[in-house]
Design a protein around this motif. Structure first.
Motif, short mmCIF file in Angstrom:
data_model
loop_
_atom_site.label_atom_id
_atom_site.label_comp_id
_atom_site.label_asym_id
_atom_site.label_seq_id
_atom_site.Cartn_x
_atom_site.Cartn_y
_atom_site.Cartn_z
N LEU A 50 40.40 41.20 41.64
CA LEU A 50 41.29 42.34 41.46
C LEU A 50 40.73 43.31 40.41
CD1 LEU A 50 44.19 42.78 42.73
CD2 LEU A 50 45.04 42.29 40.46
N VAL A 51 40.49 42.77 39.21
CA VAL A 51 39.95 43.60 38.13
C VAL A 51 38.57 43.05 37.79
CG1 VAL A 51 40.31 44.46 35.78
CG2 VAL A 51 42.29 44.03 37.24
N LEU A 141 48.00 41.16 38.27
CA LEU A 141 47.78 40.06 37.32
C LEU A 141 48.78 40.16 36.15
CD1 LEU A 141 43.88 40.31 37.11
CD2 LEU A 141 45.24 38.90 38.66
N SER A 142 48.88 39.07 35.40
CA SER A 142 49.80 39.09 34.25
C SER A 142 49.29 40.05 33.17
CB SER A 142 49.94 37.69 33.67
OG SER A 142 48.67 37.25 33.21
N GLU A 206 56.49 45.40 47.48
CA GLU A 206 56.40 44.03 46.94
C GLU A 206 55.51 43.98 45.69
OE1 GLU A 206 56.95 42.08 51.32
OE2 GLU A 206 55.14 41.53 50.19
N ALA A 207 54.41 44.76 45.74
CA ALA A 207 53.50 44.77 44.59
C ALA A 207 54.20 45.34 43.37
CB ALA A 207 52.25 45.59 44.92
N GLN A 208 54.91 46.43 43.57
CA GLN A 208 55.64 47.06 42.45
C GLN A 208 56.65 46.06 41.86
OE1 GLN A 208 54.77 50.20 41.45
NE2 GLN A 208 56.10 49.85 39.68
N GLY A 209 57.30 45.32 42.74
CA GLY A 209 58.28 44.33 42.30
C GLY A 209 57.65 43.18 41.53
N CYS A 321 44.65 48.69 32.65
CA CYS A 321 43.89 47.77 33.52
C CYS A 321 43.89 46.35 32.96
CB CYS A 321 42.45 48.25 33.69
SG CYS A 321 41.41 48.03 32.23
N GLY A 322 44.10 46.21 31.65
CA GLY A 322 44.18 44.89 31.03
C GLY A 322 42.83 44.25 30.70
N ARG A 323 41.72 44.98 30.93
CA ARG A 323 40.40 44.37 30.65
C ARG A 323 40.26 44.00 29.17
NH1 ARG A 323 38.77 48.05 34.55
NH2 ARG A 323 37.68 47.15 36.34
N CYS A 324 40.70 44.91 28.30
CA CYS A 324 40.51 44.64 26.86
C CYS A 324 41.34 43.42 26.44
CB CYS A 324 40.85 45.86 26.02
SG CYS A 324 42.54 46.45 26.23
#
Ligand code: SF4
Ligand code: SF4
Length: 352
Positions: A50-51, A141-142, A206-209, A321-324
Motif C-alpha cells: 500500500l505505502v 493502514l493504521s 468501505e475504505a473511507q469507513g 501517508c504515515g511513512r515518517c
C-alpha cells in the motif's frame, strides 16, 4: 472516455502498451525495500504494497541529480536517457497529492530579483509531461491519516487516471485530459458497466469507513506559532536521534543541497536531498548554528509542514501517508506531536 475496465489477466499487455509510449515507473523491490522503480513488465510490479518504503518523489526530484557538467569547453546539461515521457502506475492518493504540493515549489513561477520568472526546469521537464495512474486504497493502514488533510483513501487529487482495484479487474477513470489522452492510446480494456460503477462507489465508501476518526486540524498553524518558544518542543523531541529517515522517506520534504564535484578544470554540479533534521543543515560559515538543538530541528520540521507552508501556499505540507511514523527508529509519531499541540486548543489556550 468514461470509466473503463481492465481484466487483471490483461494487465501484462497493458503495461507493455504503456511502455511503448512512456518510461513506466511502478512499485517494486529495490535492495530489499519497496519503492517506485522503472519497469518493463508486469512481473516487476508489486501490486500488494500500500505505502512503499520510499515515496515516489524521487522519480521527479531524484535523491541525487547532476544539474550540469562543466569543463574548458563550457557547460552541458545531461540529456534524458529515453526521451519518453514518464507514466507512473500504482501511486496512492497521499503520494499523488504530494506532487501537487511539490509542484507549487518547483513548478510555479517564482519572481527573481531581475523580475524574470523562474521555474525549476529539471522538475518541469519530468513532471509536466508525466501521466499518473493512481490507485485507491481499499484497506488503509493504521498509520494512514490522509483524512486529516482533505485527502482520503479513494481521493484522486494529483492523479490523471484513478484506478480502483476491484479484485479480478481494475476500474480506471480519467481525471484529467492528459489521463484521457493516455487511455485513448491503449486498447487492453473494455467499457465499464453500471455494476462496475456501483462496485467502485462501494469500495470508496468501505475504505473511507475503515479510517480512524481524524484530528481537527483547524487553527493548527496559529497554535504552532503561539507555541514557538514553549518547553513542549523539548518534550516531544527528547527521543529523536536526528537520523533524517523521516524527511528522506517523506513524499513532501524537499530540502536539498548543491555540491560541486570537480577535478582540475572539469566537474559536475549536483543537487542532493538534505534534511532539516541533520545538525549541520543550518550550520553557518562562522560556526554559529541557529538550530543547534534537536528540539529546534524537530520544531522546524513541524512548523514548516503545518505553519510556514500553509501560510505561503494555503495547505499543509503533509498528506498523512504515515511513512515518517513507520520509519522512525525511536517511534516518534508526528500524529502524537500534533495531538499534543492540539491539546492547547482543547484547553482554550492560545498564548503562553
Ligand atoms: S526518523 Fe525519528 S529519530 Fe530520525 S530524525 Fe525523524 S523523528 Fe528523529
Ligand atoms: S510528514 Fe509524515 S505523514 Fe506527512 S507526508 Fe511526510 S512522511 Fe507522510
Amino acid at each position: 472516455m468514461n470509466m473503463v475496465s481492465l481484466d487483471k489477466k490483461k494487465f501484462g499487455s497493458f503495461i507493455l502498451e504503456l511502455s511503448a509510449e512512456y518510461t513506466v515507473y511502478a512499485p517494486g523491490k529495490a535492495g530489499g525495500k519497496t519503492e517506485f522503480i522503472p519497469v518493463e513488465s508486469e512481473d516487476e510490479i508489486d501490486l500488494k504494497t500500500l505505502v512503499t518504503d520510499l515515496s515516489p518523489k524521487g522519480i521527479f526530484f531524484p535523491h541525487s541529480e547532476v544539474l550540469y557538467e562543466y569543463d574548458k569547453e563550457g557547460i552541458r546539461v545531461p540529456q534524458k536517457e529515453t526521451g519518453k515521457p514518464i507514466a507512473v502506475w500504482g501511486m496512492r492518493g497521499c503520494d499523488s497529492r504530494s506532487l501537487l504540493m511539490l509542484n507549487k515549489v518547483f513548478g510555479s513561477a517564482i519572481q527573481m530579483p531581475d523580475n524574470k520568472n523562474f521555474q525549476d526546469p529539471y522538475w518541469k521537464e519530468k513532471y509536466d509531461s508525466s501521466v499518473i495512474f493512481g490507485t485507491g486504497c481499499n484497506e488503509p493502514l493504521s498509520t494512514c491519516f490522509c483524512n486529516w488533510f482533505e485527502g482520503g483513501p479513494h481521493s484522486s487529487q494529483g492523479m490523471d487516471v484513478f484506478v480502483a482495484d476491484a479484485g479480478d479487474r481494475f476500474l480506471m477513470e480519467p481525471v484529467t485530459d492528459k489521463g484521457r489522452a493516455a487511455l485513448d492510446k491503449m486498447s487492453s480494456f473494455t467499457d465499464s458497466t453500471e455494476d462496475d460503477k456501483t462496485t467502485a462507489a462501494q469500495l470508496a465508501s468501505e475504505a473511507q469507513g475503515g479510517m480512524a476518526e481524524p484530528m481537527d486540524v483547524n487553527g493548527l498553524g496559529e497554535m504552532l506559532n503561539n507555541k514557538y518558544d514553549e518547553p513542549v518542543w523539548e518534550e516531544v523531541s527528547a527521543k529523536c536521534i536526528n537520523c533524517g529517515a523521516c524527511t528522506f522517506s517523506c513524499p513532501t520534504c524537499h530540502c536539498y543541497d548543491i555540491q560541486d564535484e570537480g577535478k582540475g578544470s572539469s566537474g559536475k554540479r549536483i543537487r542532493i536531498w538534505d534534511s532539516c533534521m541533520f545538525p549541520i543543515f543550518t550550520m553557518e560559515a562562522s560556526g554559529h548554528n541557529p538550530r543547534a538543538l534537536s528540539s529546534q530541528r524537530v520544531r522546524q520540521r513541524v512548523m514548516h509542514k503545518y505553519s510556514y507552508f500553509p501560510e505561503k501556499y494555503g495547505e499543509f505540507l503533509c498528506t498523512g501517508c504515515g511513512r515518517c511514523v513507520t520509519v522512525c527508529p525511536v517511534n516518534l509519531d508526528i500524529r502524537e506531536v500534533l495531538k499534543r499541540i492540539n491539546e492547547y486548543k482543547k484547553q482554550g489556550i492560545t498564548n503562553g
